[in-house]
Motif scaffolding. Structure first.
Motif, PDB file in Angstrom:
ATOM      1  N   LYS A 183      46.032 -45.677  -5.616  1.00 19.65           N
ATOM      2  CA  LYS A 183      46.995 -46.776  -5.709  1.00 19.65           C
ATOM      3  C   LYS A 183      47.877 -46.682  -6.958  1.00 19.65           C
ATOM      4  CE  LYS A 183      44.425 -50.149  -2.943  1.00 19.65           C
ATOM      5  NZ  LYS A 183      43.819 -51.517  -2.904  1.00 19.65           N
ATOM      6  N   PHE A 231      42.349 -42.361  -7.912  1.00 20.98           N
ATOM      7  CA  PHE A 231      42.959 -43.694  -7.950  1.00 20.98           C
ATOM      8  C   PHE A 231      44.275 -43.670  -7.159  1.00 20.98           C
ATOM      9  CE2 PHE A 231      40.541 -42.962 -11.821  1.00 20.98           C
ATOM     10  CZ  PHE A 231      39.726 -44.087 -11.897  1.00 20.98           C
ATOM     11  N   LYS A 240      48.947 -49.943 -12.587  1.00 17.72           N
ATOM     12  CA  LYS A 240      49.838 -49.770 -11.444  1.00 17.72           C
ATOM     13  C   LYS A 240      50.617 -48.460 -11.513  1.00 17.72           C
ATOM     14  CE  LYS A 240      51.569 -52.144  -7.835  1.00 17.72           C
ATOM     15  NZ  LYS A 240      52.248 -53.438  -8.080  1.00 17.72           N
ATOM     16  N   THR A 283      42.484 -49.204 -15.635  1.00 10.43           N
ATOM     17  CA  THR A 283      41.739 -50.424 -15.293  1.00 10.43           C
ATOM     18  C   THR A 283      42.146 -50.862 -13.893  1.00 10.43           C
ATOM     19  OG1 THR A 283      43.382 -52.055 -16.015  1.00 10.43           O
ATOM     20  CG2 THR A 283      41.957 -51.108 -17.726  1.00 10.43           C
ATOM     21  N   ASP A 284      41.564 -51.960 -13.439  1.00  6.31           N
ATOM     22  CA  ASP A 284      41.937 -52.452 -12.110  1.00  6.31           C
ATOM     23  C   ASP A 284      43.343 -53.053 -12.085  1.00  6.31           C
ATOM     24  OD1 ASP A 284      41.439 -54.731 -13.583  1.00  6.31           O
ATOM     25  OD2 ASP A 284      39.912 -55.539 -12.232  1.00  6.31           O
ATOM     26  N   LYS A 285      43.984 -53.151 -13.269  1.00  3.65           N
ATOM     27  CA  LYS A 285      45.356 -53.644 -13.341  1.00  3.65           C
ATOM     28  C   LYS A 285      46.392 -52.520 -13.446  1.00  3.65           C
ATOM     29  CE  LYS A 285      44.295 -58.108 -15.519  1.00  3.65           C
ATOM     30  NZ  LYS A 285      44.579 -58.984 -16.699  1.00  3.65           N
TER      31      LYS A 285
END
Length: 396
Positions: A199, A197, A167, A163-165
């Motif tokens: 990041k 992704f 890490k 998800t965008d969370k």
């Protein structure tokens, strides 16, 4: 007094592996003949060439603080090891030596995670991953795997969990608790997802690297250039060199992460034990074939466990290719009455084995799979045979 404790502390659990070891020590002190198949600790002594150099380091006066990240000589040797064994190029500024792999992981998590960040963890997972993430007030996202796929995460599962969370992703190969090993192709397929992704960071826990019975050479996910800068490669000396109490773990990572870990470690423990570091130089310079005798013995023990489990109805298992664990499914016994005790879950089954057979194992619930049981074959051959003789006697 409980209300004086931090929310962080109350949000985590004790390590179930350590708790079982404490229970075993207590029972042994009371005179019980306990066979401990719960602990991930080899029963070998560290090789003599390492012990001799540790003694030499004492005589030569290596008694004082070292740089926080470790002796420069050791960090250079770790770089050489990574290139020799894993075809990974790191510089000493990318290496941090810590007081065991646990501290190395915690350094990374504290460097990267903020409150409510998400960390993807395939289950079964090593018992401490989940609790470490919780200490950082981040959210573990557990992705179940199954025995059919040898407890390895599919690329499709991985991508679905992101998800965008997200890490961080953390996994081990060879795996604790399942003994599974990710092949080069399987890692390549996961890398194809991660490169979408950039990041998302990856902790690749490879502390069981040398304890492998596979014909395929160990592969590190950092070997793929398109995600190299996303990977923290973790290793240590506890398992393959039987140096659990020496507490040497280390990472190879992007320099910005290594500097962050150095900063955190400098405020926590500072440097790792100086004598252990000198011994680590000797260990990591050595050709891995110097510990081949241990690996051959572990493989022999694994085969004994597999053969003996075949004789016990209710144990479902695969054939692991690494580490020194087997992770059988024991849900066959759920709902059954064994010696007047109803077995409801793997916790009950592990407790039952300890009570009735005096054999210590660890419930699969500690590793994120309540249908299974972790059995360590790091103990001697005689103890393993006796343990399964006892287990067979009460279950058949």
């Amino acid at each position: 007094m409980k209300n004086r404790l931090s929310d962080r502390l109350q949000n985590i659990s004790y390590s179930q592996t350590i708790a079982m070891s404490a229970k075993v020590r207590e029972l042994k002190n009371k005179g019980y003949d306990i066979i401990n198949l719960s602990l991930g600790e080899p029963d070998f002594l560290p090789p003599n060439f390492i012990l001799n150099d540790a003694k030499k380091a004492i005589d030569e006066g290596f008694h004082y603080y070292t740089p926080v990240s470790g002796y420069l000589e050791l960090r250079k040797v770790i770089c050489d090891k990574f290139y020799r064994d894993n075809n990974l190029k790191y510089t000493p500024s990318q290496i941090v030596v810590s007081t065991g792999a646990k501290q190395a992981i915690m350094n990374v998590l504290l460097s990267l995670l903020n409150k409510n960040d998400e960390v993807i963890i395939p289950s079964p997972y090593w018992v401490s991953y989940l609790q470490m993430v919780k200490i950082c007030e981040s959210n573990p996202v557990v992705v179940p795997t199954n025995m059919k796929n040898n407890f390895k995460i599919y690329p499709e599962q991985l991508e679905k969990a992101i998800t965008d969370k997200t890490k961080l992703f953390i996994f081990s190969t060879p795996c604790n608790p399942t003994g599974s090993i990710y092949s080069y192709k399987e890692l390549r397929n996961l890398a194809e997802i991660f490169k979408k992704f950039p990041k998302i960071m990856i902790i690749s826990d490879e502390i069981y690297e040398h304890i492998s019975y596979s014909s395929e050479k160990h592969s590190s996910i950092a070997i793929f250039p398109d995600i190299y800068n996303q990977v923290i490669t973790l290793n240590g000396l506890s398992k393959a060199f039987s140096m659990t109490g020496w507490r040497i773990g280390y990472i190879g990572a992007p320099e910005w992460i290594a500097k962050s870990c150095d900063k955190i470690q400098g405020q926590m423990t500072s440097c790792t034990n100086s004598i252990a570091q000198r011994a680590a130089i000797t260990a990591l310079k050595a050709n891995p074939n110097k510990i081949e005798y241990m690996i051959k013995e572990f493989k022999k023990r694994r085969n004994i466990v597999l053969d003996m489990m075949k004789e016990i109805k209710g144990f479902q298992f695969n054939k692991p290719n690494g580490s020194f664990y087997i992770f059988p499914k024991i849900s066959y016994f759920f709902g059954k009455k064994l010696y007047k005790k109803i077995i409801k879950n793997s916790d009950d089954f592990s407790d039952f084995l300890l009570e009735k057979t005096k054999v210590a194992t660890v419930s699969g619930s500690a590793f994120g799979n309540n249908e299974c049981l972790r059995i360590s074959y790091a103990s001697s051959e005689d103890k393993i045979i006796e343990a399964f003789t006892r287990i067979k006697k009460v279950l058949i």
